[in-house]
Write a protein that holds these residues in place. Structure first.
Motif, PDB file in Angstrom:
ATOM      1  N   LEU A 168      13.804  43.212  -3.737  1.00  0.00           N
ATOM      2  CA  LEU A 168      13.876  41.611  -4.187  1.00  0.00           C
ATOM      3  C   LEU A 168      13.810  41.447  -5.490  1.00  0.00           C
ATOM      4  CD1 LEU A 168      11.197  40.169  -1.532  1.00  0.00           C
ATOM      5  CD2 LEU A 168      13.753  39.781  -1.513  1.00  0.00           C
ATOM      6  N   PRO A 169      14.483  40.533  -6.022  1.00  0.00           N
ATOM      7  CA  PRO A 169      14.577  40.455  -7.774  1.00  0.00           C
ATOM      8  C   PRO A 169      13.272  40.056  -8.167  1.00  0.00           C
ATOM      9  CG  PRO A 169      15.728  38.567  -6.667  1.00  0.00           C
ATOM     10  CD  PRO A 169      15.311  39.669  -5.401  1.00  0.00           C
ATOM     11  N   PRO A 510       9.828  28.817  -4.449  1.00  0.00           N
ATOM     12  CA  PRO A 510       9.107  28.013  -5.253  1.00  0.00           C
ATOM     13  C   PRO A 510       8.131  28.670  -6.543  1.00  0.00           C
ATOM     14  CG  PRO A 510       7.840  27.996  -3.214  1.00  0.00           C
ATOM     15  CD  PRO A 510       9.151  28.755  -3.021  1.00  0.00           C
ATOM     16  N   ALA A 511       7.959  30.190  -6.084  1.00  0.00           N
ATOM     17  CA  ALA A 511       7.121  30.760  -7.375  1.00  0.00           C
ATOM     18  C   ALA A 511       7.976  31.419  -8.215  1.00  0.00           C
ATOM     19  CB  ALA A 511       6.244  31.869  -6.290  1.00  0.00           C
ATOM     20  N   ASP A 512       9.293  32.049  -7.776  1.00  0.00           N
ATOM     21  CA  ASP A 512       9.903  32.974  -8.433  1.00  0.00           C
ATOM     22  C   ASP A 512      11.240  32.517  -8.900  1.00  0.00           C
ATOM     23  OD1 ASP A 512       7.729  34.714  -8.840  1.00  0.00           O
ATOM     24  OD2 ASP A 512       8.285  35.626  -7.029  1.00  0.00           O
ATOM     25  N   GLY A 513      11.780  31.594  -8.373  1.00  0.00           N
ATOM     26  CA  GLY A 513      13.260  31.132  -8.393  1.00  0.00           C
ATOM     27  C   GLY A 513      13.987  31.912  -7.492  1.00  0.00           C
ATOM     28  N   GLY A 514      15.331  31.347  -7.464  1.00  0.00           N
ATOM     29  CA  GLY A 514      16.292  32.049  -6.550  1.00  0.00           C
ATOM     30  C   GLY A 514      16.060  31.558  -5.171  1.00  0.00           C
ATOM     31  N   PHE A 515      17.061  31.951  -4.578  1.00  0.00           N
ATOM     32  CA  PHE A 515      17.010  31.623  -3.002  1.00  0.00           C
ATOM     33  C   PHE A 515      17.203  32.583  -2.007  1.00  0.00           C
ATOM     34  CE2 PHE A 515      19.062  28.546  -5.822  1.00  0.00           C
ATOM     35  CZ  PHE A 515      18.776  27.372  -5.467  1.00  0.00           C
ATOM     36  N   PHE A 516      16.253  32.182  -1.093  1.00  0.00           N
ATOM     37  CA  PHE A 516      16.191  33.200   0.332  1.00  0.00           C
ATOM     38  C   PHE A 516      17.316  32.950   1.072  1.00  0.00           C
ATOM     39  CE2 PHE A 516      11.577  32.837  -0.842  1.00  0.00           C
ATOM     40  CZ  PHE A 516      11.425  34.275  -1.202  1.00  0.00           C
ATOM     41  N   ARG A 528      12.710  39.441   4.269  1.00  0.00           N
ATOM     42  CA  ARG A 528      13.430  38.230   3.815  1.00  0.00           C
ATOM     43  C   ARG A 528      14.189  38.313   2.555  1.00  0.00           C
ATOM     44  NH1 ARG A 528      10.954  32.043   2.471  1.00  0.00           N
ATOM     45  NH2 ARG A 528      12.897  31.147   3.017  1.00  0.00           N
ATOM     46  N   PRO A 529      15.601  38.769   2.819  1.00  0.00           N
ATOM     47  CA  PRO A 529      16.294  38.752   1.666  1.00  0.00           C
ATOM     48  C   PRO A 529      16.483  37.653   0.724  1.00  0.00           C
ATOM     49  CG  PRO A 529      17.410  39.760   3.786  1.00  0.00           C
ATOM     50  CD  PRO A 529      16.289  38.715   4.230  1.00  0.00           C
ATOM     51  N   LYS A 530      16.921  37.985  -0.466  1.00  0.00           N
ATOM     52  CA  LYS A 530      17.259  37.149  -1.535  1.00  0.00           C
ATOM     53  C   LYS A 530      18.389  37.821  -2.158  1.00  0.00           C
ATOM     54  CE  LYS A 530      14.073  35.156  -3.772  1.00  0.00           C
ATOM     55  NZ  LYS A 530      12.834  34.907  -5.301  1.00  0.00           N
ATOM     56  N   PRO A 531      19.727  37.708  -1.564  1.00  0.00           N
ATOM     57  CA  PRO A 531      20.715  38.417  -2.175  1.00  0.00           C
ATOM     58  C   PRO A 531      21.547  38.019  -3.225  1.00  0.00           C
ATOM     59  CG  PRO A 531      21.386  37.041  -0.147  1.00  0.00           C
ATOM     60  CD  PRO A 531      19.798  36.901  -0.206  1.00  0.00           C
ATOM     61  N   GLY A 532      21.664  38.829  -4.022  1.00  0.00           N
ATOM     62  CA  GLY A 532      22.335  38.548  -5.388  1.00  0.00           C
ATOM     63  C   GLY A 532      23.859  39.172  -5.474  1.00  0.00           C
ATOM     64  N   LEU A 533      23.996  40.343  -4.599  1.00  0.00           N
ATOM     65  CA  LEU A 533      25.308  41.231  -4.764  1.00  0.00           C
ATOM     66  C   LEU A 533      26.185  40.332  -4.157  1.00  0.00           C
ATOM     67  CD1 LEU A 533      24.026  44.630  -3.506  1.00  0.00           C
ATOM     68  CD2 LEU A 533      25.055  44.147  -5.673  1.00  0.00           C
ATOM     69  N   ASP A 534      27.607  40.448  -4.973  1.00  0.00           N
ATOM     70  CA  ASP A 534      28.827  40.210  -4.160  1.00  0.00           C
ATOM     71  C   ASP A 534      29.321  41.082  -3.393  1.00  0.00           C
ATOM     72  OD1 ASP A 534      29.061  37.621  -5.983  1.00  0.00           O
ATOM     73  OD2 ASP A 534      29.412  39.018  -7.583  1.00  0.00           O
ATOM     74  N   THR A 535      29.546  40.689  -2.152  1.00  0.00           N
ATOM     75  CA  THR A 535      29.842  41.533  -1.216  1.00  0.00           C
ATOM     76  C   THR A 535      31.443  41.264  -0.768  1.00  0.00           C
ATOM     77  OG1 THR A 535      28.999  40.322   0.754  1.00  0.00           O
ATOM     78  CG2 THR A 535      27.808  42.165  -0.482  1.00  0.00           C
ATOM     79  N   ALA A 536      32.016  41.041   0.542  1.00  0.00           N
ATOM     80  CA  ALA A 536      33.073  40.697   0.883  1.00  0.00           C
ATOM     81  C   ALA A 536      33.139  39.174   0.728  1.00  0.00           C
ATOM     82  CB  ALA A 536      33.431  41.073   2.376  1.00  0.00           C
ATOM     83  N   THR A 537      32.015  38.309   0.585  1.00  0.00           N
ATOM     84  CA  THR A 537      31.918  37.175   0.266  1.00  0.00           C
ATOM     85  C   THR A 537      31.220  37.068  -1.128  1.00  0.00           C
ATOM     86  OG1 THR A 537      30.198  36.738   1.672  1.00  0.00           O
ATOM     87  CG2 THR A 537      32.322  35.994   2.487  1.00  0.00           C
ATOM     88  N   PHE A 571      17.241  36.960 -11.514  1.00  0.00           N
ATOM     89  CA  PHE A 571      18.173  37.967 -11.033  1.00  0.00           C
ATOM     90  C   PHE A 571      18.540  38.858 -12.299  1.00  0.00           C
ATOM     91  CE2 PHE A 571      18.701  35.920  -6.974  1.00  0.00           C
ATOM     92  CZ  PHE A 571      18.874  36.755  -6.042  1.00  0.00           C
ATOM     93  N   ALA A 572      18.142  38.366 -13.601  1.00  0.00           N
ATOM     94  CA  ALA A 572      18.741  38.973 -14.709  1.00  0.00           C
ATOM     95  C   ALA A 572      18.585  40.630 -14.824  1.00  0.00           C
ATOM     96  CB  ALA A 572      17.949  38.244 -15.923  1.00  0.00           C
ATOM     97  N   ALA A 573      17.414  40.824 -14.501  1.00  0.00           N
ATOM     98  CA  ALA A 573      17.318  42.565 -14.542  1.00  0.00           C
ATOM     99  C   ALA A 573      18.021  43.364 -13.730  1.00  0.00           C
ATOM    100  CB  ALA A 573      15.675  42.663 -14.333  1.00  0.00           C
ATOM    101  N   GLN A 574      18.380  42.801 -12.470  1.00  0.00           N
ATOM    102  CA  GLN A 574      19.265  43.393 -11.392  1.00  0.00           C
ATOM    103  C   GLN A 574      20.637  43.335 -12.049  1.00  0.00           C
ATOM    104  OE1 GLN A 574      18.726  42.068  -7.347  1.00  0.00           O
ATOM    105  NE2 GLN A 574      16.870  43.032  -7.142  1.00  0.00           N
ATOM    106  N   VAL A 575      21.174  42.120 -12.597  1.00  0.00           N
ATOM    107  CA  VAL A 575      22.368  42.007 -12.711  1.00  0.00           C
ATOM    108  C   VAL A 575      22.711  43.002 -14.189  1.00  0.00           C
ATOM    109  CG1 VAL A 575      24.025  40.376 -13.769  1.00  0.00           C
ATOM    110  CG2 VAL A 575      22.627  39.605 -12.051  1.00  0.00           C
TER     111      VAL A 575
END
Length: 593
Positions: A168-169, A510-516, A528-537, A571-575
């Motif tokens: 999780l980011p 609501p605590a950290d931002g981003g979307f589950f 409970r993923p909060k995905p940031g990677l671009d995959t096939a979509t 997500f900044a650190a992961q990106v």
């Protein structure tokens, strides 16, 4: 045994309804059985158009001896990944952690009765080969480990759950997504770029439309000739390759060779929707006729073969024919093709599509690709280029009519909200560039279906009766705004606002931002993923951030900018660590500056 897979909403589950395996769909009944009988779960995830899913079904799941082993030692659960992308995301991620390798379909995962995976793989053959265990061998080994090494498995389960939580980011104030990170993304993509054939990496070779869109945009907006070359060269090589259906339009899933010659023959709505928008952008930028033809033919395929009478779009076309033979719907033998054409058409098209060269599929068939462009043939044959183009076009029409007499590939008629949204966006952007009112009308029909049947109690459904996921809402918000930009209607922005409110209330952390990926009221899973990677979509989080920024500009609501900013920040650190894998979020970060 009871037929638990006769689910009218899933073509994939119905395909397995006659298996001798005592399959369960995912749900409490199967999980409770595993707990009560203290049996491990074999979870198999696939989808209706998946070639290797069909191979494994024929070889193993239809085999009574293999089924008996599964029924005796395991609770077997079958999942359609198009219906349950949440389960697919979790267990693909777990597979990558367990095996330190990429996933795919079919995905076969062995779970504890609590749903925690302890062993996984993709396709298991019926007979061991080249160092790969057969499914029967795997069943025996996994059963032995389950019986004899339960304490070790419990320790591994705890470690895996910790590892999933670590994915999780987390916001890091030191991580800044500035121009240097975008430069790094381009450098990473450049390192993977195939300078001879276009595209990225080795075989199997996928289109990577989200990466190409990032490069195309960078080349256009930041005057980066290297980025522009990677994007346009790849798009041209794909357009002339066998990954493009040269007769019927649209693109296949991926190429099994580096030159884009021979594809894996399934056609997915999501791939074609993204490529439709991308080729429209490339045509708008360059005016190249090849890119315009790709737009026309991909949109034509989608409307002809994939749009249902109610306006929605079907999910996919299978790679195999009814006899399980991959690609036979699309490939040609030389003589039947010659007989379908006039002598002048044959003279041109045999050279144009490579039929004067050696067959490239199973040593006997030709998968048509542009072996010699029309301009080169015009010089060689001393004919006007316009005449050569006309002969190719007339031959294409005849061959499509001849091919339509063959047995059509099986079509998965599920209408997935997220993928319909991608096609609405593709049609809207293509229509704006090419001035095609009929494409706008087709997109409007699909949107009308979504609004009338999939918008329920202030949220989207992914499919009838199933609450939507992040991608359904993020992609649909993007689609409504794209359609409004091409064809403004009074009720577009109010619907976009309603989708945005659902995103904020149902999915935002609501605590950290981003979307589950799943809504707040979804049944709990092991992660409970909060995905940031671009995959096939594209990334749901990246798309949500971009769409919220666009909506904020339209309606002047700072809440949407703030939510997009929170998403980018978490997500900044992961990106920063993997910029080329997060190009949608990088785009949102650039607009966030």
């Amino acid at each position: 045994m009871p037929n638990r897979l006769a689910d009218p909403s899933s073509a994939y589950l119905r395909q397995h309804a006659r298996d001798p395996v005592d399959w369960y769909p995912w749900g409490e009944e199967a999980l409770a059985k595993a707990r009560a009988e203290d049996k491990p779960i074999l979870l198999s995830i696939g989808y209706a158009a998946c070639h290797w899913c069909h191979v494994m079904a024929r070889e193993s799941f239809a085999d009574p001896a293999t089924a008996a082993l599964m029924n005796e030692g395991f609770v077997s659960i079958l999942v359609d990944r198009e219906q349950r992308p949440d389960l697919d995301q979790i267990y693909q991620q777990a597979h990558s952690l367990l095996r330190r390798s990429g996933g795919g379909w079919p995905l076969n995962v062995f779970l504890s009765p609590q749903g925690v995976p302890f062993y996984s793989g993709t396709y298991f053959p019926a007979e061991a080969n080249e160092g790969q265990q057969s499914l029967r061998d795997v069943l025996g080994s996994v059963g032995k480990v389950w019986r004899e090494r339960r304490a070790d498995l419990a320790r591994q389960d705890a470690a895996l759950l910790d590892a999933l939580a670590e994915t999780l980011p987390r916001a890091d104030p030191r991580a800044v997504l500035d121009a240097r990170v975008r430069d790094q993304a381009c450098e990473q993509l450049g390192s993977a770029f195939d300078a001879e054939n276009g595209g990225f990496g080795t075989v199997p070779k996928f289109a990577h439309p989200t990466d190409l869109a990032f490069l195309l945009r960078r080349g256009r907006d930041e005057d980066d000739p290297a980025a522009l070359h990677m994007a346009l060269d790849t798009l041209a090589k794909m357009a002339e390759g066998g990954i493009c259906d040269q007769i019927g339009g649209g693109f296949f899933r991926y190429s099994v060779d580096a030159r884009w010659r021979v594809p894996h023959f399934e056609k997915m709505l999501c791939d074609n929707a993204l490529l439709l928008a991308l080729y429209a952008d490339a045509f708008a930028l360059t005016g190249e006729s090849l890119f315009r033809r790709m737009v026309d033919e991909t949109a034509g395929w989608a409307l002809r073969e994939m749009q249902a009478a109610d306006g929605g779009f079907h999910a996919s076309l299978a790679a195999d024919d009814a006899q399980g033979r991959e690609g036979r719907v699309y490939v040609w033998e030389s003589e039947p093709l010659r007989l379908a054409l006039s002598p002048d058409e044959w003279d041109v098209c045999a050279a144009h599509w490579g039929l004067v060269d050696a067959p490239d599929f199973e040593g006997r068939y030709w998968q048509l690709h542009v072996a010699r462009p029309a301009a080169d043939l015009a010089l060689l044959l001393h004919r006007p280029e316009e005449m050569v183009e006309e002969l190719i076009a007339s031959a294409r029409t005849k061959l499509l009519a001849a091919r339509d007499q063959r047995e059509h590939p099986a079509r998965n008629e599920q209408q997935l909200t997220a993928w319909n949204a991608l096609m609405i966006t593709g049609l809207a952007r293509a229509a704006a560039v090419c001035e095609r009112a009929d494409w706008i009308a087709a997109a409007r029909r699909a949107l009308a279906l979504i609004r009338s049947e999939r918008w329920v109690d202030g949220r989207l459904l992914a499919m009838p009766g199933q609450h939507g996921f992040l991608d359904d809402h993020a992609f649909m918000l993007e689609a409504v705004l794209a359609l409004h930009a091409a064809d403004p209607q009074a009720d577009d922005l109010p619907f976009a606002v309603a989708i945005a409110e659902a995103l904020l209330t149902q999915f935002e952390d609501p605590a950290d931002g981003g979307f589950f990926f799943t809504p707040h009221d979804a049944p709990a899973l092991i992660h409970r993923p909060k995905p940031g990677l671009d995959t096939a979509t594209p990334s749901g989080n990246g798309t949500a951030a971009l769409a919220l920024q666009a909506l904020g500009r339209q309606v002047n609501d700072p809440r949407y900018f703030a939510a997009a900013s929170r998403c980018v920040r978490v997500f900044a650190a992961q990106v920063q660590n993997e910029p080329a894998s997060h190009t949608r979020l990088l785009q949102a970060a650039a607009l966030n500056d």
